[in-house]
Motif scaffolding. Structure first.
Motif, PDB file in Angstrom:
ATOM      1  N   GLY A 160       0.845  -1.188   0.000  1.00 32.57           N
ATOM      2  CA  GLY A 160       0.000   0.000   0.000  1.00 32.57           C
ATOM      3  C   GLY A 160       0.882   1.239   0.000  1.00 32.57           C
ATOM      4  O   GLY A 160       2.035   1.200   0.458  1.00 32.57           O
ATOM      5  N   SER A 161       0.356   2.337  -0.517  1.00 29.55           N
ATOM      6  CA  SER A 161       1.178   3.547  -0.496  1.00 29.55           C
ATOM      7  C   SER A 161       1.357   4.034   0.932  1.00 29.55           C
ATOM      8  O   SER A 161       2.304   4.758   1.224  1.00 29.55           O
ATOM      9  N   ASP A 162       0.473   3.627   1.824  1.00 32.30           N
ATOM     10  CA  ASP A 162       0.659   3.983   3.238  1.00 32.30           C
ATOM     11  C   ASP A 162       2.021   3.506   3.749  1.00 32.30           C
ATOM     12  O   ASP A 162       2.697   4.208   4.491  1.00 32.30           O
TER      13      ASP A 162
ATOM     14  N   ARG B 250      -3.476  -4.295  -1.457  1.00 30.61           N
ATOM     15  CA  ARG B 250      -2.454  -3.493  -0.771  1.00 30.61           C
ATOM     16  C   ARG B 250      -1.201  -3.373  -1.627  1.00 30.61           C
ATOM     17  O   ARG B 250      -0.260  -4.165  -1.524  1.00 30.61           O
ATOM     18  N   LEU B 251      -1.204  -2.377  -2.471  1.00 31.92           N
ATOM     19  CA  LEU B 251      -0.031  -2.158  -3.316  1.00 31.92           C
ATOM     20  C   LEU B 251       0.175  -0.671  -3.583  1.00 31.92           C
ATOM     21  O   LEU B 251      -0.745   0.027  -4.020  1.00 31.92           O
TER      22      LEU B 251
ATOM     23  N   ALA C 133      -2.090   9.722  -5.097  1.00 30.42           N
ATOM     24  CA  ALA C 133      -3.125   8.688  -4.986  1.00 30.42           C
ATOM     25  C   ALA C 133      -4.258   8.896  -5.998  1.00 30.42           C
ATOM     26  O   ALA C 133      -4.859   7.931  -6.464  1.00 30.42           O
ATOM     27  N   TYR C 134      -4.522  10.170  -6.337  1.00 31.19           N
ATOM     28  CA  TYR C 134      -5.680  10.469  -7.204  1.00 31.19           C
ATOM     29  C   TYR C 134      -5.292  11.051  -8.552  1.00 31.19           C
ATOM     30  O   TYR C 134      -6.126  11.603  -9.257  1.00 31.19           O
TER      31      TYR C 134
ATOM     32  N   LEU D 131       4.696   5.735   2.287  1.00 32.89           N
ATOM     33  CA  LEU D 131       4.686   7.024   3.004  1.00 32.89           C
ATOM     34  C   LEU D 131       5.331   6.884   4.382  1.00 32.89           C
ATOM     35  O   LEU D 131       6.084   7.758   4.822  1.00 32.89           O
TER      36      LEU D 131
ATOM     37  N   THR E 252      -0.632   4.739  -5.720  1.00 27.59           N
ATOM     38  CA  THR E 252      -1.313   3.573  -5.152  1.00 27.59           C
ATOM     39  C   THR E 252      -2.135   2.843  -6.211  1.00 27.59           C
ATOM     40  O   THR E 252      -2.577   3.452  -7.183  1.00 27.59           O
TER      41      THR E 252
ATOM     42  N   TYR F 147      -4.179  14.490   3.671  1.00 29.72           N
ATOM     43  CA  TYR F 147      -4.329  13.103   4.080  1.00 29.72           C
ATOM     44  C   TYR F 147      -4.049  12.956   5.580  1.00 29.72           C
ATOM     45  O   TYR F 147      -2.982  13.350   6.067  1.00 29.72           O
TER      46      TYR F 147
ATOM     47  N   ASP G  32       2.235  12.929  -3.177  1.00 36.30           N
ATOM     48  CA  ASP G  32       1.368  11.764  -3.014  1.00 36.30           C
ATOM     49  C   ASP G  32       0.290  11.817  -4.096  1.00 36.30           C
ATOM     50  O   ASP G  32      -0.649  12.609  -4.011  1.00 36.30           O
TER      51      ASP G  32
ATOM     52  N   SER H 164      -4.840   1.416  -5.192  1.00 38.73           N
ATOM     53  CA  SER H 164      -6.122   1.314  -4.497  1.00 38.73           C
ATOM     54  C   SER H 164      -7.246   2.096  -5.161  1.00 38.73           C
ATOM     55  O   SER H 164      -8.412   1.742  -5.033  1.00 38.73           O
ATOM     56  N   LYS H 165      -6.911   3.188  -5.834  1.00 37.53           N
ATOM     57  CA  LYS H 165      -7.982   4.081  -6.279  1.00 37.53           C
ATOM     58  C   LYS H 165      -8.277   3.920  -7.781  1.00 37.53           C
ATOM     59  O   LYS H 165      -9.401   3.677  -8.151  1.00 37.53           O
TER      60      LYS H 165
END
Ligand SMILES: *Cc1c(COP(=O)(O)O)cnc(C)c1O
Length: 353
Positions: free
Chosen positions: A86-88, A217-218, A182-183, A91, A206, A110, A180, A208-209
């Motif tokens: 996950g990008s979490d 989880r990547l 993510a979007y 981060l 990520t 975030y 980041d 995820s989105k």
């Protein structure tokens, strides 16, 4: 708290994830920015007896097919790609190992950034967004902390043009900027294009989105070979195998299926425009979103009221109970059908109010 918990962490306030209800099938779930679409058909193909049998082995390390697929997608070198659970997780490594002078980030961004800072004992500076939720890069001039920018930002949905990211990078080439993304696939332009010019840039992405793999989880980090080597030092000092065998295959398959990726993200963009227009017509205030969610303030009722009334009608959105955004909720863009249900429920709520 047990008597064994480290006192240094006793004030740690963990991140609050959006609710993951058990009765998902009875609810329209628009609260955690997941995709309404299934993973790419190619992801289904790589999950087979052969790949499952390989679970007895540790995952591959070094440059994998996922690194190569990502490198091909962006026209970069596979050694500029780092993979994480996950990008979490990516981060977390940035906060842990790449913030020698602390961290700086917006007040509305975030929610994990302050949590990671506290977890790793990193001092942080909060740089408030402007009144209209925009981020002015001038506000970061002269700061020496590692800068974290979610672009587009969450929960506002607002996008910073690449020229603004460039300006931020130019302010101080000795200061690292972590973007980041993510979007980014919902209308923005990735800062990967700036990598050849700036070694003080690290990009986090990520699956995820925009790639329908939140449960796998990547996440990725993309940057200079040196920065990626640092990220690997951190990962190999913690959990070298944090990305499992199947997820590596799923990620590569999703990255290679460009056509499906394009179809899904364009559909989200189309539905986002439609819903934004419909809600604005009903008196909502909505900043211009470049993400798979909208940040929406309903007319004549608070964010909390709207959130609760939607919930009573089986629709789950995200409400953040903080003063600056108490009139807003964050609504994930689901399928057109789900969004029509949201509009119908909204009409019902507004009539009642
Ligand atoms: C969802 C999200 C993440 C986390 O993504 P994972 O890869 O699922 O850990 C990171 N940053 C932002 C801004 C997000 O919205």
């Amino acid at each position: 708290m047990s008597k064994f918990f480290d006192g240094k962490l006793s004030a740690l306030e963990p991140y609050t994830p959006g609710e993951q209800p058990k009765n998902v099938s009875e609810l329209i779930k628009l609260n955690t920015n997941e995709s309404p679409f299934p993973p790419s058909p190619r992801v289904f193909e790589v999950l087979n007896r052969e790949s499952i049998e390989k679970l007895r082995l540790y995952p591959a390390i070094g440059v994998t097919e996922l690194h190569q697929a990502t490198a091909d997608f962006y026209g970069i070198d596979p050694e500029q790609v780092f993979t994480a659970n996950g990008s979490d997780e990516a981060l977390a490594f940035c906060f842990h190992g790449l913030c020698p002078n602390g961290a700086a980030f917006a007040d509305l961004t975030y929610g994990f950034y302050p949590v990671f800072s506290d977890m790793f004992g990193i001092p942080y500076r909060v740089v408030p967004l402007r009144e209209d939720f925009t981020l002015a890069v001038e506000d970061y001039e002269g700061l020496h902390e590692t800068v974290f920018i979610a672009n587009p930002n969450a929960p506002t949905g607002l996008y910073l043009e690449l020229a603004r990211i460039r300006a931020l990078l130019e302010q101080d080439r000795e200061r690292l900027v972590v973007v980041d993304e993510a979007y980014i696939d919902f209308g923005g332009e990735s800062a990967v294009a700036l990598l050849p010019e700036y070694e003080n840039l690290l990009i986090i992405q990520t699956f995820s989105k925009s790639r329908q793999l939140a449960g796998a989880r990547l996440g990725l980090a993309i940057g200079s070979r040196e920065l990626i080597a640092d990220m690997n030092t951190l990962k190999f000092s913690f959990n070298p195998y944090s990305v499992n065998n199947l997820t590596l295959l799923e990620g590569a398959a999703a990255m290679r299926d460009r056509e499906y990726f394009e179809t899904c993200r364009h559909e989200i963009i189309r539905v986002r425009r439609l819903v934004t227009e419909e809600l604005r017509r009903r008196g909502f205030t909505i900043p211009e979103s470049m993400t798979n969610f909208i940040f929406a303030s309903p007319p004549g009722l608070t964010g909390r009221d709207y959130y609760e009334k939607l919930r009573e009608r089986g629709i789950l959105v995200r409400y953040f109970g903080i003063p600056r955004t108490e009139n807003y909720v964050r609504i994930t863009i689901g399928s057109e059908e789900q969004m029509q249900a949201l509009l119908a429920a909204t009409d019902d709520i507004l009539k009642e109010a």
